[in-house]
Write a protein that holds these residues in place. Sequence first.
Motif, mmCIF file in Angstrom:
data_model
loop_
_atom_site.group_PDB
_atom_site.id
_atom_site.type_symbol
_atom_site.label_atom_id
_atom_site.label_comp_id
_atom_site.label_asym_id
_atom_site.label_seq_id
_atom_site.Cartn_x
_atom_site.Cartn_y
_atom_site.Cartn_z
ATOM 1 N N THR A 134 15.904 21.707 -14.996
ATOM 2 C CA THR A 134 14.633 22.268 -15.480
ATOM 3 C C THR A 134 13.705 22.695 -14.355
ATOM 4 O O THR A 134 12.850 23.547 -14.553
ATOM 5 C CB THR A 134 13.873 21.242 -16.346
ATOM 6 N N GLY A 135 13.847 22.059 -13.185
ATOM 7 C CA GLY A 135 12.986 22.378 -12.053
ATOM 8 C C GLY A 135 11.653 21.654 -12.057
ATOM 9 O O GLY A 135 10.830 21.879 -11.182
ATOM 10 N N LYS A 136 11.431 20.781 -13.048
ATOM 11 C CA LYS A 136 10.142 20.077 -13.067
ATOM 12 C C LYS A 136 10.283 18.638 -13.555
ATOM 13 O O LYS A 136 11.215 18.286 -14.267
ATOM 14 C CB LYS A 136 9.130 20.819 -13.913
ATOM 15 N N CYS A 137 9.319 17.820 -13.167
ATOM 16 C CA CYS A 137 9.260 16.420 -13.573
ATOM 17 C C CYS A 137 8.864 16.345 -15.048
ATOM 18 O O CYS A 137 7.912 16.997 -15.475
ATOM 19 C CB CYS A 137 8.231 15.680 -12.716
ATOM 20 N N ILE A 138 9.602 15.528 -15.819
ATOM 21 C CA ILE A 138 9.290 15.435 -17.251
ATOM 22 C C ILE A 138 8.043 14.616 -17.520
ATOM 23 O O ILE A 138 7.444 14.727 -18.580
ATOM 24 C CB ILE A 138 10.472 14.860 -18.068
ATOM 25 N N HIS A 139 7.622 13.791 -16.551
ATOM 26 C CA HIS A 139 6.455 12.942 -16.761
ATOM 27 C C HIS A 139 5.154 13.619 -16.337
ATOM 28 O O HIS A 139 4.149 13.517 -17.028
ATOM 29 C CB HIS A 139 6.605 11.618 -16.008
ATOM 30 N N TYR A 140 5.185 14.306 -15.218
ATOM 31 C CA TYR A 140 3.954 14.873 -14.676
ATOM 32 C C TYR A 140 3.946 16.403 -14.684
ATOM 33 O O TYR A 140 2.900 17.022 -14.669
ATOM 34 C CB TYR A 140 3.736 14.350 -13.250
ATOM 35 N N GLY A 141 5.130 16.996 -14.703
ATOM 36 C CA GLY A 141 5.212 18.450 -14.690
ATOM 37 C C GLY A 141 5.276 19.046 -13.290
ATOM 38 O O GLY A 141 5.193 20.256 -13.125
ATOM 39 N N TYR A 142 5.418 18.177 -12.273
ATOM 40 C CA TYR A 142 5.525 18.651 -10.896
ATOM 41 C C TYR A 142 6.670 19.647 -10.789
ATOM 42 O O TYR A 142 7.764 19.411 -11.280
ATOM 43 C CB TYR A 142 5.760 17.474 -9.945
ATOM 44 N N GLN A 143 6.409 20.795 -10.195
ATOM 45 C CA GLN A 143 7.425 21.828 -10.016
ATOM 46 C C GLN A 143 8.152 21.598 -8.690
ATOM 47 O O GLN A 143 7.545 21.652 -7.636
ATOM 48 C CB GLN A 143 6.780 23.220 -10.015
ATOM 49 N N PHE A 144 9.448 21.314 -8.767
ATOM 50 C CA PHE A 144 10.247 21.087 -7.567
ATOM 51 C C PHE A 144 10.583 22.417 -6.898
ATOM 52 O O PHE A 144 10.676 23.449 -7.580
ATOM 53 C CB PHE A 144 11.551 20.358 -7.920
ATOM 54 N N PRO A 145 10.783 22.394 -5.575
ATOM 55 C CA PRO A 145 11.222 23.612 -4.898
ATOM 56 C C PRO A 145 12.542 24.106 -5.499
ATOM 57 O O PRO A 145 13.358 23.307 -5.973
ATOM 58 C CB PRO A 145 11.421 23.167 -3.440
ATOM 59 N N ARG A 146 12.764 25.389 -5.468
ATOM 60 C CA ARG A 146 13.903 25.995 -6.150
ATOM 61 C C ARG A 146 15.245 25.394 -5.750
ATOM 62 O O ARG A 146 16.092 25.154 -6.595
ATOM 63 C CB ARG A 146 13.913 27.502 -5.903
ATOM 64 N N PHE A 147 15.480 25.176 -4.481
ATOM 65 C CA PHE A 147 16.770 24.657 -4.034
ATOM 66 C C PHE A 147 16.646 23.225 -3.525
ATOM 67 O O PHE A 147 17.231 22.858 -2.528
ATOM 68 C CB PHE A 147 17.362 25.565 -2.952
ATOM 69 N N SER A 148 15.922 22.415 -4.250
ATOM 70 C CA SER A 148 15.698 21.030 -3.865
ATOM 71 C C SER A 148 16.968 20.201 -4.044
ATOM 72 O O SER A 148 17.757 20.438 -4.953
ATOM 73 C CB SER A 148 14.580 20.439 -4.723
ATOM 74 N N ASP A 149 17.159 19.225 -3.159
ATOM 75 C CA ASP A 149 18.259 18.290 -3.327
ATOM 76 C C ASP A 149 17.724 16.864 -3.478
ATOM 77 O O ASP A 149 18.472 15.905 -3.525
ATOM 78 C CB ASP A 149 19.251 18.368 -2.176
ATOM 79 N N SER A 150 16.417 16.719 -3.558
ATOM 80 C CA SER A 150 15.771 15.436 -3.768
ATOM 81 C C SER A 150 14.918 15.531 -5.027
ATOM 82 O O SER A 150 14.141 16.470 -5.187
ATOM 83 C CB SER A 150 14.880 15.091 -2.571
ATOM 84 N N TRP A 151 15.082 14.569 -5.913
ATOM 85 C CA TRP A 151 14.369 14.611 -7.191
ATOM 86 C C TRP A 151 13.351 13.489 -7.294
ATOM 87 O O TRP A 151 13.221 12.834 -8.304
ATOM 88 C CB TRP A 151 15.373 14.562 -8.345
ATOM 89 N N ASN A 152 12.576 13.286 -6.239
ATOM 90 C CA ASN A 152 11.483 12.318 -6.246
ATOM 91 C C ASN A 152 10.191 13.083 -6.494
ATOM 92 O O ASN A 152 9.819 13.949 -5.708
ATOM 93 C CB ASN A 152 11.393 11.587 -4.908
ATOM 94 N N CYS A 153 9.494 12.767 -7.574
ATOM 95 C CA CYS A 153 8.241 13.454 -7.887
ATOM 96 C C CYS A 153 7.132 12.922 -6.979
ATOM 97 O O CYS A 153 6.860 11.722 -6.959
ATOM 98 C CB CYS A 153 7.867 13.245 -9.345
ATOM 99 N N PHE A 154 6.502 13.802 -6.244
ATOM 100 C CA PHE A 154 5.437 13.403 -5.328
ATOM 101 C C PHE A 154 4.124 13.133 -6.055
ATOM 102 O O PHE A 154 3.224 12.528 -5.503
ATOM 103 C CB PHE A 154 5.236 14.481 -4.264
ATOM 104 N N GLU A 155 4.012 13.550 -7.296
ATOM 105 C CA GLU A 155 2.794 13.348 -8.070
ATOM 106 C C GLU A 155 2.768 11.998 -8.790
ATOM 107 O O GLU A 155 1.763 11.323 -8.810
ATOM 108 C CB GLU A 155 2.627 14.483 -9.090
ATOM 109 N N CYS A 156 3.894 11.615 -9.405
ATOM 110 C CA CYS A 156 3.910 10.369 -10.185
ATOM 111 C C CYS A 156 4.881 9.323 -9.630
ATOM 112 O O CYS A 156 5.053 8.281 -10.232
ATOM 113 C CB CYS A 156 4.229 10.657 -11.650
ATOM 114 N N SER A 157 5.533 9.618 -8.519
ATOM 115 C CA SER A 157 6.493 8.719 -7.862
ATOM 116 C C SER A 157 7.723 8.413 -8.699
ATOM 117 O O SER A 157 8.416 7.434 -8.477
ATOM 118 C CB SER A 157 5.823 7.410 -7.454
ATOM 119 N N CYS A 158 8.018 9.238 -9.681
ATOM 120 C CA CYS A 158 9.199 9.059 -10.515
ATOM 121 C C CYS A 158 10.429 9.489 -9.697
ATOM 122 O O CYS A 158 10.384 10.448 -8.953
ATOM 123 C CB CYS A 158 9.065 9.925 -11.764
ATOM 124 N N PHE A 159 11.524 8.738 -9.854
ATOM 125 C CA PHE A 159 12.762 9.042 -9.147
ATOM 126 C C PHE A 159 13.859 9.342 -10.155
ATOM 127 O O PHE A 159 14.067 8.589 -11.089
ATOM 128 C CB PHE A 159 13.170 7.851 -8.266
#
Length: 65
Positions: free
Chosen positions: A38-63
Motif C-alpha cells: 500500500t505504501g503507507k502505515c495503516i495506523h498513522y497514514g505515514y507515506q513510505f518512500p517508493r522503494f523502501s525496504d524498511s517498514w518502520n513508521c517514523f510517526e507512530c513507531s509501528c513495525f
Amino acid sequence: MSDVNSQVYYGGKLIKPVSDKPSKKRQWWLLENHPCFTGKCIHYGYQFPRFSDSWNCFECSCFYD
C-alpha cells in the motif's frame, strides 16, 4: 536421519507438520494492508518512500515484518 515426508505420531495420533505459509485470510490482510503493497502505515497514514525496504513508521513507531 529423518525423511521430510515421513509421518510423525505421538500417543498413536498423527502430528501434522506446521506450515510457515500464512493462511489465506492472513495473505489477503497482508495484500490489503502491508506498507510493502500500500505504501503507507495503516495506523498513522505515514507515506513510505517508493522503494523502501524498511517498514518502520517514523510517526507512530509501528513495525511491520
